[in-house]
Scaffold this motif. Structure first.
Motif, PDB file in Angstrom:
ATOM      1  N   GLU A   1      35.853 -21.991  23.839  1.00 56.11           N
ATOM      2  CA  GLU A   1      35.219 -20.709  24.162  1.00 56.11           C
ATOM      3  C   GLU A   1      36.235 -19.718  24.730  1.00 56.11           C
ATOM      4  O   GLU A   1      36.113 -18.513  24.530  1.00 56.11           O
ATOM      5  CB  GLU A   1      34.068 -20.912  25.144  1.00 56.11           C
ATOM      6  CG  GLU A   1      32.844 -21.502  24.494  1.00 56.11           C
ATOM      7  CD  GLU A   1      31.719 -21.815  25.474  1.00 56.11           C
ATOM      8  OE1 GLU A   1      31.970 -21.825  26.708  1.00 56.11           O
ATOM      9  OE2 GLU A   1      30.603 -22.068  24.995  1.00 56.11           O
ATOM     10  N   ALA A   2      37.243 -20.214  25.420  1.00 57.63           N
ATOM     11  CA  ALA A   2      38.276 -19.338  25.992  1.00 57.63           C
ATOM     12  C   ALA A   2      39.110 -18.664  24.899  1.00 57.63           C
ATOM     13  O   ALA A   2      39.769 -17.660  25.157  1.00 57.63           O
ATOM     14  CB  ALA A   2      39.180 -20.136  26.927  1.00 57.63           C
ATOM     15  N   LEU A   3      39.070 -19.202  23.670  1.00 56.80           N
ATOM     16  CA  LEU A   3      39.832 -18.618  22.556  1.00 56.80           C
ATOM     17  C   LEU A   3      39.079 -17.484  21.864  1.00 56.80           C
ATOM     18  O   LEU A   3      39.653 -16.779  21.031  1.00 56.80           O
ATOM     19  CB  LEU A   3      40.150 -19.702  21.519  1.00 56.80           C
ATOM     20  CG  LEU A   3      40.989 -20.882  21.975  1.00 56.80           C
ATOM     21  CD1 LEU A   3      41.138 -21.880  20.845  1.00 56.80           C
ATOM     22  CD2 LEU A   3      42.340 -20.420  22.472  1.00 56.80           C
ATOM     23  N   ARG A   4      37.806 -17.305  22.179  1.00 60.18           N
ATOM     24  CA  ARG A   4      36.965 -16.312  21.499  1.00 60.18           C
ATOM     25  C   ARG A   4      37.644 -14.942  21.450  1.00 60.18           C
ATOM     26  O   ARG A   4      38.142 -14.440  22.447  1.00 60.18           O
ATOM     27  CB  ARG A   4      35.628 -16.185  22.213  1.00 60.18           C
ATOM     28  CG  ARG A   4      34.646 -15.281  21.485  1.00 60.18           C
ATOM     29  CD  ARG A   4      33.312 -15.159  22.200  1.00 60.18           C
ATOM     30  NE  ARG A   4      32.683 -16.470  22.300  1.00 60.18           N
ATOM     31  CZ  ARG A   4      32.136 -16.929  23.426  1.00 60.18           C
ATOM     32  NH1 ARG A   4      32.143 -16.211  24.525  1.00 60.18           N
ATOM     33  NH2 ARG A   4      31.587 -18.119  23.440  1.00 60.18           N
TER      34      ARG A   4
ATOM     35  N   MET B   1      43.154 -16.033  27.796  1.00 59.28           N
ATOM     36  CA  MET B   1      43.742 -17.055  26.939  1.00 59.28           C
ATOM     37  C   MET B   1      43.946 -18.314  27.778  1.00 59.28           C
ATOM     38  O   MET B   1      44.050 -18.240  28.985  1.00 59.28           O
ATOM     39  CB  MET B   1      45.060 -16.510  26.394  1.00 59.28           C
ATOM     40  CG  MET B   1      45.555 -17.150  25.138  1.00 59.28           C
ATOM     41  SD  MET B   1      44.470 -17.173  23.705  1.00 59.28           S
ATOM     42  CE  MET B   1      44.164 -15.473  23.408  1.00 59.28           C
ATOM     43  N   LEU B   2      44.034 -19.419  27.123  1.00 60.64           N
ATOM     44  CA  LEU B   2      44.195 -20.685  27.840  1.00 60.64           C
ATOM     45  C   LEU B   2      45.563 -20.797  28.497  1.00 60.64           C
ATOM     46  O   LEU B   2      46.578 -20.633  27.842  1.00 60.64           O
ATOM     47  CB  LEU B   2      44.038 -21.852  26.867  1.00 60.64           C
ATOM     48  CG  LEU B   2      42.633 -22.145  26.387  1.00 60.64           C
ATOM     49  CD1 LEU B   2      42.657 -23.258  25.364  1.00 60.64           C
ATOM     50  CD2 LEU B   2      41.754 -22.524  27.541  1.00 60.64           C
TER      51      LEU B   2
ATOM     52  N   ASN C   1      34.585 -25.744  26.417  1.00 60.46           N
ATOM     53  CA  ASN C   1      35.001 -24.684  27.342  1.00 60.46           C
ATOM     54  C   ASN C   1      36.354 -24.103  26.937  1.00 60.46           C
ATOM     55  O   ASN C   1      36.559 -22.883  26.967  1.00 60.46           O
ATOM     56  CB  ASN C   1      35.061 -25.194  28.781  1.00 60.46           C
ATOM     57  CG  ASN C   1      33.682 -25.492  29.341  1.00 60.46           C
ATOM     58  OD1 ASN C   1      32.676 -24.981  28.839  1.00 60.46           O
ATOM     59  ND2 ASN C   1      33.618 -26.334  30.355  1.00 60.46           N
ATOM     60  N   ALA C   2      37.270 -24.970  26.563  1.00 65.89           N
ATOM     61  CA  ALA C   2      38.591 -24.507  26.131  1.00 65.89           C
ATOM     62  C   ALA C   2      38.472 -23.708  24.827  1.00 65.89           C
ATOM     63  O   ALA C   2      39.134 -22.690  24.658  1.00 65.89           O
ATOM     64  CB  ALA C   2      39.530 -25.699  25.946  1.00 65.89           C
TER      65      ALA C   2
END
Length: 184
Positions: free
Chosen positions: A89-92, A1-2, A86-87
């Motif tokens: 994609e981190a939530l996928r 997660m971010l 990029n941010a």
């Protein structure tokens, strides 16, 4: 997660309404797959709570939503806290929760499925038919799936959730009255 998202505890009335599928575009938008065919809760809430896939604790991340809209077969959304691809994609895979209190008000004779789960179902004669475990969408109608006990054994009942069979829904009293018999 971010790491830039604010850690938060899920609200007591949090309902899982969607999952984040992937990034969408290069400006931080992300694709959201709603659990409902009518995802009004996603549009009405300006604050979502995200939880990593498989997480069971009440911990989550708060995500302020700038915009959410329908696009093709999914929802796309953006947040000031998700500045680029990029941010996003981190939530996928993140599970999306919305407080039940943020849902739009249902119209007359309209109910959110989540509000019906757990309600006791009795017929006009006062015979307890079971408790709503889930609802199924069967084309033009919805079906209540009930769990019950008969002679000490678990039984599943299905009752169409249509006005011909449903006499009353009392959310406050946590009960549904139907025109249905135990042997149907």
């Amino acid at each position: 997660m971010l790491p830039t998202l604010e850690a938060a505890e899920l609200p007591a009335d949090a309902i899982e309404v969607a999952r984040i599928a992937d990034a969408w575009g290069i400006k931080g938008w992300f694709k959201v797959l709603p659990h409902s065919a009518q995802p009004e809760a996603l549009f009405s809430s300006k604050r979502w709570f995200l939880q990593a896939p498989g997480a069971q604790a009440r911990s989550a991340f708060r995500l302020p939503i700038r915009e959410a809209k329908e696009h093709s077969d999914c929802i796309v959304a953006s947040s000031e806290d998700v500045p680029d691809r990029n941010a996003a994609e981190a939530l996928r895979g993140a599970r999306v929760f919305v407080p039940r209190s943020s849902f739009p008000t249902a119209g007359d004779d309209e109910y959110y499925w989540v509000d019906l789960i757990g309600l006791a179902v009795t017929n006009r004669e006062g015979v307890v038919l079971g408790t709503v475990r889930e609802l199924l969408a069967n084309g033009p109608q919805t079906t209540l799936v009930l769990d019950a006990l008969e002679n000490g054994k678990p039984v599943e009942r299905m009752i169409p959730f249509v006005s011909a069979f449903v006499d009353a829904v009392d959310l406050t009293g946590r009960a549904i009255t139907v025109d249905w018999q135990p042997d149907y």
